[in-house]
Design a protein around this motif. Sequence first.
Motif, PDB file in Angstrom:
ATOM      1  N   GLY A  63      45.920  70.502  21.033  1.00 36.01           N
ATOM      2  CA  GLY A  63      44.548  70.526  20.540  1.00 36.01           C
ATOM      3  C   GLY A  63      43.692  69.385  21.042  1.00 36.01           C
ATOM      4  N   GLN A  64      44.326  68.244  21.290  1.00 34.42           N
ATOM      5  CA  GLN A  64      43.582  67.061  21.714  1.00 34.42           C
ATOM      6  C   GLN A  64      43.690  66.779  23.215  1.00 34.42           C
ATOM      7  OE1 GLN A  64      41.499  65.411  19.450  1.00 34.42           O
ATOM      8  NE2 GLN A  64      42.064  67.324  18.426  1.00 34.42           N
ATOM      9  N   GLY A  65      44.247  67.718  23.958  1.00 28.07           N
ATOM     10  CA  GLY A  65      44.317  67.561  25.407  1.00 28.07           C
ATOM     11  C   GLY A  65      45.288  66.496  25.873  1.00 28.07           C
ATOM     12  N   LEU A  66      46.294  66.174  25.043  1.00 25.67           N
ATOM     13  CA  LEU A  66      47.213  65.081  25.387  1.00 25.67           C
ATOM     14  C   LEU A  66      48.237  65.498  26.436  1.00 25.67           C
ATOM     15  CD1 LEU A  66      47.745  63.688  21.767  1.00 25.67           C
ATOM     16  CD2 LEU A  66      45.999  63.073  23.459  1.00 25.67           C
ATOM     17  N   PHE A  67      48.583  66.781  26.487  1.00 26.99           N
ATOM     18  CA  PHE A  67      49.434  67.261  27.579  1.00 26.99           C
ATOM     19  C   PHE A  67      48.652  67.272  28.886  1.00 26.99           C
ATOM     20  CE2 PHE A  67      52.003  69.635  24.252  1.00 26.99           C
ATOM     21  CZ  PHE A  67      53.099  68.803  24.353  1.00 26.99           C
ATOM     22  N   SER A  68      47.399  67.663  28.802  1.00 31.06           N
ATOM     23  CA  SER A  68      46.569  67.697  30.012  1.00 31.06           C
ATOM     24  C   SER A  68      46.436  66.311  30.624  1.00 31.06           C
ATOM     25  CB  SER A  68      45.185  68.257  29.685  1.00 31.06           C
ATOM     26  OG  SER A  68      45.275  69.624  29.349  1.00 31.06           O
ATOM     27  N   LYS A  69      46.414  65.285  29.782  1.00 29.03           N
ATOM     28  CA  LYS A  69      46.381  63.905  30.294  1.00 29.03           C
ATOM     29  C   LYS A  69      47.581  63.609  31.176  1.00 29.03           C
ATOM     30  CE  LYS A  69      45.765  60.581  27.408  1.00 29.03           C
ATOM     31  NZ  LYS A  69      45.833  59.799  26.145  1.00 29.03           N
ATOM     32  N   GLN A  70      48.689  64.326  30.902  1.00 31.64           N
ATOM     33  CA  GLN A  70      49.915  64.137  31.671  1.00 31.64           C
ATOM     34  C   GLN A  70      50.083  65.193  32.769  1.00 31.64           C
ATOM     35  OE1 GLN A  70      51.462  61.409  31.012  1.00 31.64           O
ATOM     36  NE2 GLN A  70      50.404  60.952  29.079  1.00 31.64           N
ATOM     37  N   ASN A  71      49.030  65.997  33.010  1.00 27.32           N
ATOM     38  CA  ASN A  71      49.106  67.097  33.986  1.00 27.32           C
ATOM     39  C   ASN A  71      50.176  68.127  33.629  1.00 27.32           C
ATOM     40  OD1 ASN A  71      47.002  66.275  35.611  1.00 27.32           O
ATOM     41  ND2 ASN A  71      48.301  65.157  37.048  1.00 27.32           N
ATOM     42  N   VAL A  72      50.371  68.349  32.332  1.00 28.39           N
ATOM     43  CA  VAL A  72      51.384  69.286  31.853  1.00 28.39           C
ATOM     44  C   VAL A  72      50.715  70.431  31.104  1.00 28.39           C
ATOM     45  CG1 VAL A  72      53.351  69.582  30.290  1.00 28.39           C
ATOM     46  CG2 VAL A  72      53.168  67.513  31.682  1.00 28.39           C
ATOM     47  N   GLN A  73      51.169  71.644  31.373  1.00 30.14           N
ATOM     48  CA  GLN A  73      50.773  72.819  30.616  1.00 30.14           C
ATOM     49  C   GLN A  73      51.985  73.334  29.854  1.00 30.14           C
ATOM     50  OE1 GLN A  73      49.194  75.548  33.525  1.00 30.14           O
ATOM     51  NE2 GLN A  73      47.216  74.524  33.607  1.00 30.14           N
ATOM     52  N   VAL A  74      51.750  73.923  28.680  1.00 32.08           N
ATOM     53  CA  VAL A  74      52.840  74.414  27.840  1.00 32.08           C
ATOM     54  C   VAL A  74      52.626  75.892  27.546  1.00 32.08           C
ATOM     55  CG1 VAL A  74      54.055  74.177  25.647  1.00 32.08           C
ATOM     56  CG2 VAL A  74      53.160  72.132  26.790  1.00 32.08           C
ATOM     57  N   GLU A  75      53.642  76.690  27.829  1.00 37.06           N
ATOM     58  CA  GLU A  75      53.607  78.128  27.568  1.00 37.06           C
ATOM     59  C   GLU A  75      54.680  78.458  26.540  1.00 37.06           C
ATOM     60  OE1 GLU A  75      53.431  81.317  30.805  1.00 37.06           O
ATOM     61  OE2 GLU A  75      55.497  81.456  30.087  1.00 37.06           O
ATOM     62  N   ASP A 274      45.654  63.428   5.275  1.00 38.00           N
ATOM     63  CA  ASP A 274      44.498  64.302   5.065  1.00 38.00           C
ATOM     64  C   ASP A 274      44.764  65.642   5.745  1.00 38.00           C
ATOM     65  OD1 ASP A 274      41.992  65.633   5.239  1.00 38.00           O
ATOM     66  OD2 ASP A 274      40.937  63.722   5.044  1.00 38.00           O
ATOM     67  N   ALA A 275      45.077  66.668   4.957  1.00 37.29           N
ATOM     68  CA  ALA A 275      45.437  67.969   5.518  1.00 37.29           C
ATOM     69  C   ALA A 275      44.304  68.567   6.338  1.00 37.29           C
ATOM     70  CB  ALA A 275      45.844  68.931   4.406  1.00 37.29           C
ATOM     71  N   SER A 276      43.075  68.423   5.881  1.00 40.22           N
ATOM     72  CA  SER A 276      41.949  69.020   6.610  1.00 40.22           C
ATOM     73  C   SER A 276      41.737  68.316   7.949  1.00 40.22           C
ATOM     74  CB  SER A 276      40.671  68.956   5.767  1.00 40.22           C
ATOM     75  OG  SER A 276      40.322  67.625   5.458  1.00 40.22           O
ATOM     76  N   ARG A 277      41.927  67.009   7.990  1.00 44.09           N
ATOM     77  CA  ARG A 277      41.821  66.280   9.263  1.00 44.09           C
ATOM     78  C   ARG A 277      42.926  66.693  10.214  1.00 44.09           C
ATOM     79  NH1 ARG A 277      40.751  60.435   7.381  1.00 44.09           N
ATOM     80  NH2 ARG A 277      42.974  60.305   7.701  1.00 44.09           N
ATOM     81  N   MET A 278      44.119  66.903   9.661  1.00 47.34           N
ATOM     82  CA  MET A 278      45.238  67.353  10.490  1.00 47.34           C
ATOM     83  C   MET A 278      44.927  68.710  11.113  1.00 47.34           C
ATOM     84  SD  MET A 278      47.838  65.475  11.066  1.00 47.34           S
ATOM     85  CE  MET A 278      48.689  66.878  11.758  1.00 47.34           C
ATOM     86  N   LEU A 279      44.446  69.644  10.326  1.00 45.89           N
ATOM     87  CA  LEU A 279      44.146  70.981  10.832  1.00 45.89           C
ATOM     88  C   LEU A 279      43.111  70.920  11.946  1.00 45.89           C
ATOM     89  CD1 LEU A 279      44.639  74.036  10.487  1.00 45.89           C
ATOM     90  CD2 LEU A 279      42.754  74.060   8.840  1.00 45.89           C
ATOM     91  N   ALA A 280      42.145  70.020  11.817  1.00 41.17           N
ATOM     92  CA  ALA A 280      41.080  69.907  12.808  1.00 41.17           C
ATOM     93  C   ALA A 280      41.576  69.393  14.154  1.00 41.17           C
ATOM     94  CB  ALA A 280      39.976  68.994  12.282  1.00 41.17           C
ATOM     95  N   LEU A 281      42.789  68.836  14.188  1.00 42.10           N
ATOM     96  CA  LEU A 281      43.339  68.318  15.440  1.00 42.10           C
ATOM     97  C   LEU A 281      43.914  69.426  16.330  1.00 42.10           C
ATOM     98  CD1 LEU A 281      45.229  65.134  14.143  1.00 42.10           C
ATOM     99  CD2 LEU A 281      43.018  65.205  15.323  1.00 42.10           C
TER     100      LEU A 281
END
Length: 368
Positions: A63-75, A274-281
């Motif tokens: 959700g936060q693009g942290l894999f993309s920072k590593q040039n990784v895609q997940v399927e 904070d559950a709502s903050r978690m969901l927003a991630l």
Amino acid sequence: MTFRLIWRALAATLGGTVAVYGVAACGTSSGDQPSSGSSGGTIRWAAAGGYNSSYAPLLVAQGQGLFSKQNVQVELNTFATGSSALAALIGGSADVASISGLDMLRSAQKQNGVVAVYTPFDSAASSIIARKELQATYGTDIAKFKDAKWGYAAEGTSSTYYLKTLAEKSGLNWDRLGRNALGTQSAILASLTAGKVDIVSTDLTTASKAIQQGVGYLVLNTNDPDATTPYWGKQFGSVFATTKSFLQKRPDLIQGFVAGLVDGQHMLQQNIGDASRMLALFTPEVQTEFKATWDQQWKLTAPAFDGVDGTLTDEMLTSELAWATSCGALPPGTTLPPSSEFADNSFVERAFSTLGYAKPTPGATPSA
């Protein structure tokens, strides 16, 4: 950063037809430099039952693009059970699989080349629930379920042995109980709703749906180490595992994947209260899937992430092995090869170093 949810179905030789869907992130720009040193690529991830909150570090990373920072895609490829996901990993149709601690021990015993590279949480990725109609008379007293109908997905799974341990620790004879292997998580919910089973071990999504819909109630939260340690000691729940052959081919891709998980876990632990903050991630697609039951699901899941840093220790392995041999999941006297043969913490250690994070400590994570 945008993500797209891709739905598809395919016929697999592994246990018949398997529903599969994947999540792929758009790539980074050519100017982004991954801290892992990964040259990029796609990880084919096999998991049981699709998304649930026990995969939260990965879902935050997506959700936060942290894999993309590593040039990784997940399927993501989904399977009915973790054992089926493990078979896909061993068979080469997956690069990484989320498997239970018990399946990790079985793999280590067989020395089949499976290697744990990340341990996302303590305890189990499931909950024990019962039919709502029984709450007033049975409550959480397991001994009162002596004549009840017990349900789980499949024989030989961790869920089965959690129920067995719970029953026997409560003075019941497991072999004399009425038991039903129901096949899938959706079948568990349908059977509970129809009154065909009375008490079940099920995944967090199904448990949350049952509680939210008034079909079931919580008997034991197996994600709360304080609640479960008296029954089966310290559990390490599940691991993200790969194979020695894939590590030899693409150590950089695994490093990028683990760096994304560590980054996601760090962000999770900063927002866990904070559950709502978690969901927003999460991605919009995952938010939509989780929204109806999220508050309940996160309440069940959050305790398992307290102070977890992703490493798999000898202490955790010893405790898990003691439980597995005591409940019959593994033969008495089972021994394992040295942990260095099937667990590699170096990817986690390197990720903490390159990301510049201090490791979390138990009790330091804000409560949900």
